[in-house]
Design a protein around this motif. Structure first.
Motif, PDB file in Angstrom:
ATOM      1  N   ARG A   1       0.845  -1.199   0.000  1.00 46.13           N
ATOM      2  CA  ARG A   1       0.000   0.000   0.000  1.00 46.13           C
ATOM      3  C   ARG A   1       0.879   1.247   0.000  1.00 46.13           C
ATOM      4  NH1 ARG A   1      -5.018   0.500  -1.536  1.00 46.13           N
ATOM      5  NH2 ARG A   1      -5.291  -1.510  -0.546  1.00 46.13           N
ATOM      6  N   ILE A   2       2.028   1.170   0.686  1.00 45.86           N
ATOM      7  CA  ILE A   2       2.962   2.302   0.690  1.00 45.86           C
ATOM      8  C   ILE A   2       3.435   2.591  -0.732  1.00 45.86           C
ATOM      9  CG2 ILE A   2       5.258   3.059   1.429  1.00 45.86           C
ATOM     10  CD1 ILE A   2       4.680   1.461   4.063  1.00 45.86           C
ATOM     11  N   PHE A   3       3.853   1.554  -1.486  1.00 49.39           N
ATOM     12  CA  PHE A   3       4.305   1.756  -2.864  1.00 49.39           C
ATOM     13  C   PHE A   3       3.179   2.284  -3.743  1.00 49.39           C
ATOM     14  CE2 PHE A   3       7.276  -1.917  -1.841  1.00 49.39           C
ATOM     15  CZ  PHE A   3       8.357  -1.088  -1.595  1.00 49.39           C
ATOM     16  N   GLN A   4       1.983   1.773  -3.521  1.00 49.79           N
ATOM     17  CA  GLN A   4       0.849   2.153  -4.356  1.00 49.79           C
ATOM     18  C   GLN A   4       0.414   3.589  -4.088  1.00 49.79           C
ATOM     19  OE1 GLN A   4      -2.009  -0.913  -3.477  1.00 49.79           O
ATOM     20  NE2 GLN A   4      -0.679  -2.517  -4.259  1.00 49.79           N
ATOM     21  N   ASP A   5       0.410   4.005  -2.829  1.00 45.47           N
ATOM     22  CA  ASP A   5      -0.059   5.345  -2.467  1.00 45.47           C
ATOM     23  C   ASP A   5       1.038   6.405  -2.490  1.00 45.47           C
ATOM     24  OD1 ASP A   5      -2.528   4.188  -2.144  1.00 45.47           O
ATOM     25  OD2 ASP A   5      -2.461   4.188   0.057  1.00 45.47           O
ATOM     26  N   HIS A   6       2.291   5.982  -2.312  1.00 44.32           N
ATOM     27  CA  HIS A   6       3.419   6.921  -2.256  1.00 44.32           C
ATOM     28  C   HIS A   6       4.596   6.373  -3.062  1.00 44.32           C
ATOM     29  CE1 HIS A   6       1.342   9.185   0.841  1.00 44.32           C
ATOM     30  NE2 HIS A   6       1.056   8.031   1.419  1.00 44.32           N
ATOM     31  N   PRO A   7       4.468   6.318  -4.396  1.00 45.79           N
ATOM     32  CA  PRO A   7       5.531   5.719  -5.208  1.00 45.79           C
ATOM     33  C   PRO A   7       6.865   6.452  -5.124  1.00 45.79           C
ATOM     34  CG  PRO A   7       3.877   6.766  -6.602  1.00 45.79           C
ATOM     35  CD  PRO A   7       3.345   6.784  -5.209  1.00 45.79           C
ATOM     36  N   GLU A   8       6.883   7.651  -4.592  1.00 46.20           N
ATOM     37  CA  GLU A   8       8.150   8.372  -4.449  1.00 46.20           C
ATOM     38  C   GLU A   8       9.122   7.647  -3.518  1.00 46.20           C
ATOM     39  OE1 GLU A   8       5.286  10.093  -1.389  1.00 46.20           O
ATOM     40  OE2 GLU A   8       5.151   9.567  -3.492  1.00 46.20           O
ATOM     41  N   VAL A   9       8.625   6.750  -2.659  1.00 44.31           N
ATOM     42  CA  VAL A   9       9.516   6.000  -1.774  1.00 44.31           C
ATOM     43  C   VAL A   9      10.345   4.965  -2.542  1.00 44.31           C
ATOM     44  CG1 VAL A   9       8.031   6.323   0.231  1.00 44.31           C
ATOM     45  CG2 VAL A   9       7.831   4.231  -1.113  1.00 44.31           C
TER      46      VAL A   9
ATOM     47  N   THR B   1       2.661  -5.729  -6.413  1.00 46.74           N
ATOM     48  CA  THR B   1       2.342  -4.379  -6.895  1.00 46.74           C
ATOM     49  C   THR B   1       2.910  -4.216  -8.298  1.00 46.74           C
ATOM     50  OG1 THR B   1       2.363  -3.393  -4.683  1.00 46.74           O
ATOM     51  CG2 THR B   1       2.718  -1.892  -6.519  1.00 46.74           C
TER      52      THR B   1
END
Length: 85
Positions: free
Chosen positions: A11-19, A56
């Protein structure tokens, strides 16, 4: 088996791909300066009745280059059969 930790990491990659910037650096690729990133279906099923899914899948469309697809798989422990050479 899907766990909340596994789902949260994606979910982190999906919502905040800048990471993903450090991952590009680790692969020796510069992260795209400006890009549109689109979440894609993780279904990798083939014509044969065999279901395959990726955790993802993101489509990256840099403003100054060719678009590409990035597949992200989470591993919770080391697996000898998935070792990087």
């Amino acid at each position: 088996m899907v766990t909340s930790t596994h789902e949260t990491s994606h979910r982190i990659f999906q919502d905040h791909p800048e990471v993903l910037a450090p991952i590009f650096e680790a692969l020796g690729m510069p992260p795209p300066a400006k890009a549109e990133i689109e979440l894609m279906t993780p279904d990798a099923t083939e014509l044969k009745p065999l279901e395959r899914r990726v955790d993802t899948v993101l489509k990256v469309e840099p403003s100054d280059g060719e678009s590409f697809v990035l597949a992200v798989e989470a591993q919770t422990r080391k697996a000898a059969d998935k070792a990087v050479n």
